[in-house]
Design an enzyme around this catalytic site. Structure first.
Site, short mmCIF file in Angstrom:
data_model
loop_
_atom_site.label_atom_id
_atom_site.label_comp_id
_atom_site.label_asym_id
_atom_site.label_seq_id
_atom_site.Cartn_x
_atom_site.Cartn_y
_atom_site.Cartn_z
NE ARG A 1 -8.68 -0.13 2.92
CZ ARG A 1 -8.64 -0.10 4.25
NH1 ARG A 1 -7.86 0.77 4.86
NH2 ARG A 1 -9.35 -0.94 4.96
CE1 TYR B 1 -3.24 9.25 7.30
CE2 TYR B 1 -4.14 7.23 6.38
CZ TYR B 1 -3.65 7.94 7.45
OH TYR B 1 -3.57 7.34 8.69
N GLY C 1 -8.94 -7.53 9.33
CA GLY C 1 -7.83 -6.88 10.03
C GLY C 1 -7.67 -7.32 11.46
NE ARG C 2 -11.25 -3.62 13.97
CZ ARG C 2 -12.37 -2.94 14.15
NH1 ARG C 2 -12.63 -2.39 15.32
NH2 ARG C 2 -13.24 -2.80 13.17
CD GLN D 1 -2.82 1.23 2.39
OE1 GLN D 1 -2.34 1.67 3.43
NE2 GLN D 1 -4.07 0.85 2.29
#
Length: 367
Positions: free
Chosen positions: A224, A172, A315-316, A100
């Site tokens: 993304r 971002y 993810g988590r 990424q």
């Protein structure tokens, strides 16, 4: 519905062995200068080999784009050897390695940048505590950053990755250009919806051209995005559906919906009839595969998300149990670890950065 054990082949030929992708998650495990550490390589290696692909934490494409300490760097050739080790650690048992790439924009500060003022499309601070006012980018600097993404892609190819993901989510820089909150420009890079898309348009065309002209085989490019902002003015779902429609016509390999809940419904009154995911998928209209993330914990969650999406990003759950994927595939859900303690951290390669993330996002699963 897509079956989680099914393979998926992208436009550029790369094939994933199943429909589970490990989501990009910040680890803060790199050296201060962005070089990969052995601990970081071990963290990725311990969680790889089961999922179809592993998307790394964000790697900054420009020194001025560093978002936090311990972040991966990809803005110079000196990072290639370490990134090659990282790609190799991920690429075991058929798991594909996706790097990424991003620029933090205004979502950083002068301490992280060692005294340098952050930059952004416009001199508008983020709506968060202690946010610094960024300096508006000059046009020549915009082109330098776009070139940075292209060179980062070249380095990802040289390092042996199977693809790059453009991080246009989580507020971002890429998202900042599209947002009416962070982009107040009056030149060709801001103003109307179409002009706010210009940076993304140039970015995607530039990066995909690098890949297609390189001669590399089976190397993919994904994008993304976050669907909505809560700022006023901010990105609304109608803006995102425009973005998705434009991107679905590009030579990308996939789109990746960033969310904390794959069932989430829009904040916009005009889009309350079904989850955001359904509107996104409908807009893509089978032109590209869609990855969705958002609190995927069980096989039922995976199957629920795959009713609409083509791939599921986890993810988590994989932070807590590195073998979550295989246990889901083997119908051994009862064996999945669901809680962590301080005593588990060493075995699971949980760094201070990851532990802090877990404390913030899921304190109920820490003991």
């Amino acid at each position: 519905m897509n079956q989680l054990e099914e393979k998926l082949q992208f436009k550029r030929g790369l094939t994933l062995k199943n429909r589970i992708v490990i989501a990009p998650m910040t680890t803060k495990m790199s050296f201060f200068d962005g070089v990969v550490t052995n601990d970081e390589i071990a963290y990725y290696a311990s969680r790889s080999g089961e999922a179809g692909a592993f998307i790394t934490a964000a790697a900054n494409v420009h020194e001025g784009g560093k978002g936090w300490d311990g972040e991966l760097g990809v803005y110079d050739d000196r990072f290639i050897p370490g990134l090659a080790k990282l790609a190799s650690a991920i690429k075991k048992n058929g798991t594909k390695a996706i790097l990424q790439i991003f620029h933090g924009g205004r979502m950083t500060d002068s301490k992280v940048l060692q005294g340098v003022q952050p930059v952004a499309p416009s001199a508008v601070p983020a709506e968060r505590p202690n946010a610094e006012t960024p300096r508006a980018l000059e046009e020549v600097e915009i082109y330098e950053i776009l070139d940075g993404f292209k060179k980062a892609t070249e380095r990802a190819i040289k390092a042996g990755f199977d693809g790059v993901e453009l991080h246009g989510a989580n507020t971002y820089l890429i998202q900042q250009f599209f947002s009416p909150h962070s982009n107040r420009r009056t030149d060709d890079w801001g103003g109307s919806l179409e002009k706010r898309f210009k940076f993304i348009n140039e970015l995607v065309d530039g990066v995909t051209s690098v890949v297609d002209q390189s001669g590399v085989k089976d190397f993919i490019v994904g994008y993304r995005f976050s669907p909505e902002e809560y700022e006023e003015p901010g990105i609304r779902l109608s803006d995102t559906l425009y973005l998705v429609d434009q991107l679905a016509n590009k030579p990308l390999d996939y789109l990746h919906l960033s969310s904390n809940d794959y069932t989430k419904v829009s904040i916009s009154e005009d889009f309350k009839d079904k989850p955001i995911l359904a509107y996104i998928k409908e807009t893509i209209n089978e032109r590209l595969p869609l990855i969705v993330a958002g609190d995927i914990r069980t096989k039922q969650d995976v199957e629920g998300a795959l009713q609409t999406a083509d791939l599921v990003a986890v993810g988590r759950s994989i932070l807590i149990d590195p073998h979550w994927t295989q246990k889901i595939l083997d119908d051994q859900e009862s064996l999945i670890r669901t809680e962590l303690s301080q005593y588990d951290r060493e075995d699971l390669r949980i760094s201070n950065g990851v532990w802090g993330f877990l404390q913030l996002m899921m304190p109920e699963r820490l003991k």
